[in-house]
Enzyme design. Structure first.
Site, PDB file in Angstrom:
ATOM      1  N   GLU A  44       0.819  -1.312   0.157  1.00  0.00           N
ATOM      2  CA  GLU A  44      -0.074   0.005  -0.087  1.00  0.00           C
ATOM      3  C   GLU A  44       0.787   1.318  -0.131  1.00  0.00           C
ATOM      4  OE1 GLU A  44      -2.957   0.268  -0.831  1.00  0.00           O
ATOM      5  OE2 GLU A  44      -3.656  -1.565  -0.470  1.00  0.00           O
ATOM      6  N   TYR A 127      -6.653   6.716   3.622  1.00  0.00           N
ATOM      7  CA  TYR A 127      -6.749   5.693   2.613  1.00  0.00           C
ATOM      8  C   TYR A 127      -5.876   4.570   2.963  1.00  0.00           C
ATOM      9  CZ  TYR A 127      -5.488   2.557  -0.887  1.00  0.00           C
ATOM     10  OH  TYR A 127      -5.532   1.216  -1.526  1.00  0.00           O
ATOM     11  N   ASP A 145     -10.028   5.530  -2.745  1.00  0.00           N
ATOM     12  CA  ASP A 145      -8.712   6.080  -3.372  1.00  0.00           C
ATOM     13  C   ASP A 145      -9.214   6.679  -4.873  1.00  0.00           C
ATOM     14  OD1 ASP A 145      -9.585   3.770  -4.957  1.00  0.00           O
ATOM     15  OD2 ASP A 145      -7.498   3.476  -5.617  1.00  0.00           O
ATOM     16  N   CYS A 200     -12.709   1.197 -15.918  1.00  0.00           N
ATOM     17  CA  CYS A 200     -13.096   2.628 -15.794  1.00  0.00           C
ATOM     18  C   CYS A 200     -11.609   3.701 -15.512  1.00  0.00           C
ATOM     19  CB  CYS A 200     -13.963   2.700 -14.774  1.00  0.00           C
ATOM     20  SG  CYS A 200     -14.795   4.282 -14.596  1.00  0.00           S
ATOM     21  N   CYS A 207     -15.545   1.300 -21.665  1.00  0.00           N
ATOM     22  CA  CYS A 207     -16.826   1.303 -21.293  1.00  0.00           C
ATOM     23  C   CYS A 207     -17.732   0.071 -22.091  1.00  0.00           C
ATOM     24  CB  CYS A 207     -17.953   2.569 -21.758  1.00  0.00           C
ATOM     25  SG  CYS A 207     -17.080   3.914 -20.930  1.00  0.00           S
ATOM     26  N   CYS A 210     -17.580  -2.855 -19.651  1.00  0.00           N
ATOM     27  CA  CYS A 210     -17.843  -2.713 -18.242  1.00  0.00           C
ATOM     28  C   CYS A 210     -18.854  -3.327 -17.790  1.00  0.00           C
ATOM     29  CB  CYS A 210     -17.925  -0.941 -17.967  1.00  0.00           C
ATOM     30  SG  CYS A 210     -18.195  -0.681 -16.210  1.00  0.00           S
ATOM     31  N   CYS A 216     -24.676   2.985 -15.727  1.00  0.00           N
ATOM     32  CA  CYS A 216     -23.693   4.164 -15.531  1.00  0.00           C
ATOM     33  C   CYS A 216     -24.487   5.475 -15.733  1.00  0.00           C
ATOM     34  CB  CYS A 216     -22.267   3.912 -16.261  1.00  0.00           C
ATOM     35  SG  CYS A 216     -21.450   5.212 -16.231  1.00  0.00           S
TER      36      CYS A 216
END
Length: 323
Positions: A44, A127, A145, A200, A207, A210, A216
DNA sequence: GAAGCGTGGTA
DNA sequence: TTACCAAGCTT
């Protein structure tokens, strides 16, 4: 917004579609699936503002060398900074080192498992604290995030991009959308993040593939352009560029680098002579620095700021990585 | 709250 | 080629 109601029907939900897509499409990353909390914490920190492809090899070396916080805390700062390599933002490496020290001193060498304790560690913000609590310990946390912000901005709000900085409304929305069940919430956080990273995306979203394109709001609105122009970070001529070039020199050098080599009229001659006694990497790094044609005041300022940040030390007339 | 902080791949 | 951008944090 009926579809994002927590009591929505299970079979058709956006949640189910994202989770199913995630199970089928998630990347096989070494810090996923059975990785230690320490490994997840390291990942992280490294992933802050840094792409996966560049983190992975460094993370592998890191974990082989320092498999737990105690081993890492015992390492000299100079070795930590060299191992960090060219990941960028080297202050992250020192903060991780300091965090490991706190983990050893105050947490008996074990990565703490609550958001609050994680947040108190150096270099860990909202985060990262939420992400480690969720991904390492299975906790139900609101993880937000840049990927998740962008997915929600499009999917729910119908805008091309989220606001320039994180807003309270975004946090509230993320909290609303978070599944009640802890295990499901962890997968949801990871899934939305992965969707933002793979489909995305900021530049050219896919798209067509997706899993939630039919729900969306951005597509429904005709994919409107961003309402603002993101302001880029200047680079050429900045102290950051100079600091980066200096750090490259210090990482390559195994002995203090004389201050004269960094600036002054004799710098090029001195650098040339250094070719004879320094390995090629140091000479190359010095050459890169000199090619920036930095004026003395800026170089002085950059060196001083590196020392102030603990990334460099000056002794015996030479700059070197901290001991 | 805005600014500063590295680096390299990609469009 | 020049910008944009990447699992943010700190001051």
């Amino acid at each position: 917004m009926q579809w994002n109601c927590p009591s929505e029907p299970q079979g058709e939900s956006v949640h189910q579609q994202v989770l199913q897509w995630f199970r089928e499409s998630a990347r096989d990353l070494p810090w996923r699936g059975g990785c230690s909390p320490w490994g997840i914490l390291v990942s992280e920190i490294m992933l802050q503002q840094t792409p996966v492809v560049r983190v992975r090899p460094v993370w592998e070396e890191w974990m082989a060398r320092w498999p737990d916080p105690a081993a890492f805390a015992a390492a000299p700062q100079a070795e930590v900074l060299r191992a960090w390599g060219r990941l960028g933002y080297p202050r992250r490496a020192l903060r991780l080192h300091a965090a490991a020290g706190v983990i050893v001193e105050k947490h008996d060498g074990a990565v703490p498992d609550t958001f609050e304790e994680l947040l108190a560690l150096p270099g860990i913000g909202t985060y990262t604290a939420a992400a480690v609590a969720a991904f390492a310990f299975g906790r139900r946390e609101t993880v937000v995030d840049t990927n998740i912000r962008r997915v929600f901005a499009r999917l729910v709000i119908g805008q091309a991009l989220p606001a320039p900085s994180l807003t309270a409304a975004e946090m509230a929305l993320a909290k609303e959308l978070l599944p009640e069940d802890a295990a499901a919430s962890v997968e949801w956080n990871a899934g939305v993040m992965e969707l933002g990273a793979l489909v995305c995306t900021a530049r050219s979203p896919q798209c067509g593939i997706c899993p939630v394109r039919r729900e969306c709001a951005w597509i429904a609105a005709g994919q409107p352009e961003p309402s603002y122009v993101p302001k880029g970070q200047p680079w050429a001529g900045t102290d950051r560029q100079v600091r980066g070039a200096v750090m490259a020199v210090l990482r390559a050098a195994e002995s203090p680098v004389h201050a004269e080599l960094f600036w002054g009229p004799a710098s090029e001659l001195a650098a040339l002579k250094e070719h004879l006694s320094h390995p090629g990497e140091v000479a190359d790094a010095l050459k890169s620095l000199h090619n920036l044609n930095v004026h003395a005041p800026q170089l002085q300022r950059s060196l001083a700021s590196l020392v102030a940040d603990g990334l460099a030390q000056l002794s015996d007339g030479g700059y070197h990585l901290p001991h």
